[in-house]
Design a protein around this motif. Structure first.
Motif: not given
Length: 154
Positions: A25-47
């Protein structure tokens, strides 16, 4: 909405060579915070999250898509976040879930399987004075309002 559309294009461009990764998902909050959630079939790394953040941030700045100052946060969905995509169900087979229905009732159980139309959970049925028994329950996706993975600290 045009910000979210451009961000989606940028993310898909960045992960196009990584079929195991997917946008949740992608969420643009009213306080100008853009949040992006990305995942992977085996998880996702910080890199991977950092690389996506750099790619999206660079292009948003270059194209001046967001005119005011904003915060960009790229992460995997948190532990308490509800499942949003069928693909997330597949990666959680074998884990305990809490499933909430439109009438407010809930069922909890181990996710046994996922199909295009439904999930099957194994729930523990407790009756007074009797030993608990396991029962398989098939739940159609159109009945589900929210599903969360239950975290056990045992």
């Amino acid at each position: 909405m045009q910000v979210e559309n451009r961000v989606k294009e940028l993310i898909e461009e960045k992960i196009s060579d990584r079929p195991e990764l997917f946008l949740v998902e992608i969420k643009m909050l009213p306080n100008n915070k853009l949040i992006i959630h990305v995942d992977g079939d085996e998880g996702i790394s910080i890199q991977d999250c950092a690389a996506i953040s750099r790619h999206v941030g660079f292009h948003l700045e270059e194209e001046n898509v967001i005119e005011q100052a904003y915060n960009l946060e790229v992460s995997s969905p948190g532990v308490g976040e509800p499942l949003k995509l069928k693909r997330q169900y597949y990666k959680n087979v074998g884990r305990d879930l809490s499933v909430k229905f439109s009438d407010g009732t809930k069922k909890e159980g181990k996710l046994l399987s996922v199909t295009d139309d439904n999930i099957t959970i194994e729930e523990q049925i407790k009756e007074k004075g009797k030993k608990a028994r396991l029962e398989e329950t098939v739940i159609s996706f159109d009945q589900i309002v929210e599903t969360k993975v239950l975290i056990s600290f045992k």
